[in-house]
Design a protein around this motif. Structure first.
Motif, PDB file in Angstrom:
ATOM      1  N   UNK A   1       9.230   3.411  59.597  1.00  0.00           N
ATOM      2  CA  UNK A   1      10.021   4.170  60.567  1.00  0.00           C
ATOM      3  C   UNK A   1      11.493   3.738  60.604  1.00  0.00           C
ATOM      4  N   UNK A   2      11.796   2.650  59.930  1.00  0.00           N
ATOM      5  CA  UNK A   2      13.128   2.079  60.088  1.00  0.00           C
ATOM      6  C   UNK A   2      14.244   2.948  59.512  1.00  0.00           C
ATOM      7  N   UNK A   3      14.032   3.545  58.364  1.00  0.00           N
ATOM      8  CA  UNK A   3      15.094   4.364  57.758  1.00  0.00           C
ATOM      9  C   UNK A   3      15.531   5.478  58.709  1.00  0.00           C
ATOM     10  N   UNK A   4      14.572   6.199  59.227  1.00  0.00           N
ATOM     11  CA  UNK A   4      14.870   7.294  60.155  1.00  0.00           C
ATOM     12  C   UNK A   4      15.644   6.776  61.378  1.00  0.00           C
ATOM     13  N   UNK A   5      15.243   5.632  61.886  1.00  0.00           N
ATOM     14  CA  UNK A   5      15.819   5.125  63.127  1.00  0.00           C
ATOM     15  C   UNK A   5      17.184   4.474  62.917  1.00  0.00           C
ATOM     16  N   UNK A   6      17.401   3.839  61.778  1.00  0.00           N
ATOM     17  CA  UNK A   6      18.748   3.329  61.480  1.00  0.00           C
ATOM     18  C   UNK A   6      19.714   4.494  61.238  1.00  0.00           C
ATOM     19  N   UNK A   7      19.226   5.550  60.642  1.00  0.00           N
ATOM     20  CA  UNK A   7      20.068   6.742  60.458  1.00  0.00           C
ATOM     21  C   UNK A   7      20.480   7.358  61.797  1.00  0.00           C
ATOM     22  N   UNK A   8      19.596   7.253  62.784  1.00  0.00           N
ATOM     23  CA  UNK A   8      19.934   7.766  64.123  1.00  0.00           C
ATOM     24  C   UNK A   8      21.064   6.941  64.745  1.00  0.00           C
ATOM     25  N   UNK A   9      21.057   5.651  64.481  1.00  0.00           N
ATOM     26  CA  UNK A   9      22.152   4.780  64.961  1.00  0.00           C
ATOM     27  C   UNK A   9      23.475   5.260  64.368  1.00  0.00           C
ATOM     28  N   UNK A  10      23.477   5.536  63.082  1.00  0.00           N
ATOM     29  CA  UNK A  10      24.692   5.988  62.397  1.00  0.00           C
ATOM     30  C   UNK A  10      25.156   7.331  62.955  1.00  0.00           C
TER      31      UNK A  10
ATOM     32  N   UNK B   1      23.432   3.455  74.182  1.00  0.00           N
ATOM     33  CA  UNK B   1      22.460   4.248  73.413  1.00  0.00           C
ATOM     34  C   UNK B   1      22.382   3.696  71.989  1.00  0.00           C
ATOM     35  N   UNK B   2      23.554   3.493  71.387  1.00  0.00           N
ATOM     36  CA  UNK B   2      23.628   2.986  70.002  1.00  0.00           C
ATOM     37  C   UNK B   2      22.987   1.605  69.897  1.00  0.00           C
ATOM     38  N   UNK B   3      23.336   0.745  70.821  1.00  0.00           N
ATOM     39  CA  UNK B   3      22.808  -0.624  70.820  1.00  0.00           C
ATOM     40  C   UNK B   3      21.283  -0.613  70.971  1.00  0.00           C
ATOM     41  N   UNK B   4      20.779   0.205  71.888  1.00  0.00           N
ATOM     42  CA  UNK B   4      19.330   0.289  72.110  1.00  0.00           C
ATOM     43  C   UNK B   4      18.627   0.855  70.895  1.00  0.00           C
ATOM     44  N   UNK B   5      19.224   1.887  70.297  1.00  0.00           N
ATOM     45  CA  UNK B   5      18.625   2.492  69.107  1.00  0.00           C
ATOM     46  C   UNK B   5      18.580   1.501  67.942  1.00  0.00           C
ATOM     47  N   UNK B   6      19.623   0.698  67.810  1.00  0.00           N
ATOM     48  CA  UNK B   6      19.631  -0.297  66.738  1.00  0.00           C
ATOM     49  C   UNK B   6      18.492  -1.295  66.932  1.00  0.00           C
TER      50      UNK B   6
ATOM     51  N   UNK C   1      30.455  -1.040  69.048  1.00  0.00           N
ATOM     52  CA  UNK C   1      29.665   0.052  68.486  1.00  0.00           C
ATOM     53  C   UNK C   1      29.727   0.026  66.965  1.00  0.00           C
ATOM     54  N   UNK C   2      30.916  -0.288  66.415  1.00  0.00           N
ATOM     55  CA  UNK C   2      31.088  -0.358  64.961  1.00  0.00           C
ATOM     56  C   UNK C   2      30.223  -1.467  64.357  1.00  0.00           C
ATOM     57  N   UNK C   3      30.037  -2.545  65.105  1.00  0.00           N
ATOM     58  CA  UNK C   3      29.196  -3.644  64.623  1.00  0.00           C
ATOM     59  C   UNK C   3      27.777  -3.151  64.346  1.00  0.00           C
ATOM     60  N   UNK C   4      27.223  -2.371  65.276  1.00  0.00           N
ATOM     61  CA  UNK C   4      25.863  -1.857  65.085  1.00  0.00           C
ATOM     62  C   UNK C   4      25.816  -0.790  63.998  1.00  0.00           C
ATOM     63  N   UNK C   5      26.894  -0.058  63.836  1.00  0.00           N
ATOM     64  CA  UNK C   5      27.000   0.926  62.757  1.00  0.00           C
ATOM     65  C   UNK C   5      26.904   0.229  61.399  1.00  0.00           C
ATOM     66  N   UNK C   6      27.680  -0.842  61.231  1.00  0.00           N
ATOM     67  CA  UNK C   6      27.681  -1.568  59.947  1.00  0.00           C
ATOM     68  C   UNK C   6      26.344  -2.286  59.721  1.00  0.00           C
ATOM     69  N   UNK C   7      25.763  -2.816  60.777  1.00  0.00           N
ATOM     70  CA  UNK C   7      24.455  -3.465  60.636  1.00  0.00           C
ATOM     71  C   UNK C   7      23.394  -2.451  60.226  1.00  0.00           C
ATOM     72  N   UNK C   8      23.473  -1.256  60.796  1.00  0.00           N
ATOM     73  CA  UNK C   8      22.521  -0.203  60.430  1.00  0.00           C
ATOM     74  C   UNK C   8      22.678   0.174  58.957  1.00  0.00           C
ATOM     75  N   UNK C   9      23.922   0.270  58.496  1.00  0.00           N
ATOM     76  CA  UNK C   9      24.170   0.579  57.081  1.00  0.00           C
ATOM     77  C   UNK C   9      23.602  -0.504  56.167  1.00  0.00           C
ATOM     78  N   UNK C  10      23.815  -1.759  56.550  1.00  0.00           N
ATOM     79  CA  UNK C  10      23.307  -2.864  55.749  1.00  0.00           C
ATOM     80  C   UNK C  10      21.786  -2.851  55.676  1.00  0.00           C
TER      81      UNK C  10
END
Length: 267
Positions: free
Chosen positions: A222-231, A207-212, A250-259
């Motif tokens: 739309x990106x801010x809203x959707x990266x926040x959903x990843x987090x 789910x996280x990977x797909x959302x990212x 999963x943490x990799x996509x979390x950090x990428x979303x933050x960046x």
């Protein structure tokens, strides 16, 4: 000469067939003899021949004390012929005809088991798999003391595993085709449908990977809203699956979303 020889051989074969025990029994008006021979064929596992004889006797014996055993073997002969649709019909009929029979629970189980036998490969329509689950659960509810309950539960588990795998493959297909939003939704649905699955951590990670990937390929507005959903989903993942083998990925996509969120804030 060749033609006459062929005709002679055909006539001889027809004569022999006409003199066979089965042919004589079929022509006989002695119903008891027919039934006895059908039972003999059944015992010898000649199910097709036994089935045909039983079928010819159904109306004769219906309503008699012998009908229960006749119909019992008739239903099983259909099953052994691998005509599972008809067998399921006859097993159900047996229970309807003889609800107090000592064979009633067995017949109810076999009705459900026929749908299990009809359950196809994962990639095909799973209607019969769903029917097998429903019928097996009904059997368990109706005959909770049966010695078949444990087997019925195992079959339900096997059927549910097949349905789970089908949903998983559908989600992966969406992902591989680049339909990331559909993939995220479908992986999440698999998780909701099978929350106790041993693969539940994998589904949440996907789910996280797909959302990212969905966020990354979205329009900037739309990106801010959707990266926040990843987090949000990553934090949920860590609450339940902190020790998962997918935690690092999963943490990799979390950090990428933050960046990506930081980059968006600077634009």
């Amino acid at each position: 000469m060749i033609i006459r020889t062929a005709i002679s051989m055909l006539m001889a074969a027809t004569l022999i067939a006409g003199c066979s025990p089965l042919a004589k029994i079929e022509k006989s008006g002695d119903y008891q003899k027919k039934l006895a021979y059908a039972n003999e064929l059944y015992a010898r596992k000649k199910y097709t021949q036994a089935h045909d004889l039983y079928e010819s006797l159904l109306t004769v014996y219906k309503g008699t004390t012998q009908f229960e055993n006749l119909y019992y073997r008739y239903a099983y002969s259909t099953y052994y012929m691998k005509d599972y649709i008809q067998a399921a019909f006859h097993f159900k009929n047996f229970v309807d005809y003889f609800p107090n029979s000592p064979h009633a629970a067995e017949m109810a189980f076999m009705q459900a088991y026929c749908f299990y036998k009809l359950s196809p490969q994962v990639e095909l329509d799973q209607s019969n798999t769903e029917k097998a689950i429903g019928q097996m659960q009904q059997f368990i509810d109706t005959y909770p003391e049966s010695d078949k309950v444990e087997e019925a539960n195992k079959i339900i588990d096997a059927c549910r595993a097949k349905l789970e795998e089908k949903e998983y493959r559908a989600a992966m297909l969406y992902y591989n085709l680049g339909y990331y939003q559909a993939a995220a939704i479908t992986f999440n649905n698999v998780l909701l449908d099978y929350p106790t699955s041993p693969r539940s951590d994998e589904y949440k990670y996907l789910v996280i990977k797909s959302e990212y990937m969905y966020a990354l390929n979205s329009v900037p507005s739309k990106q801010e809203e959707r990266f926040n959903q990843v987090i949000t989903d990553y934090l949920d993942f860590m609450q339940y699956y902190a020790n998962s083998k997918y935690a690092r990925e999963a943490a990799t996509y979390y950090h990428l979303a933050q960046q990506n969120l930081k980059s968006l804030s600077h634009e």
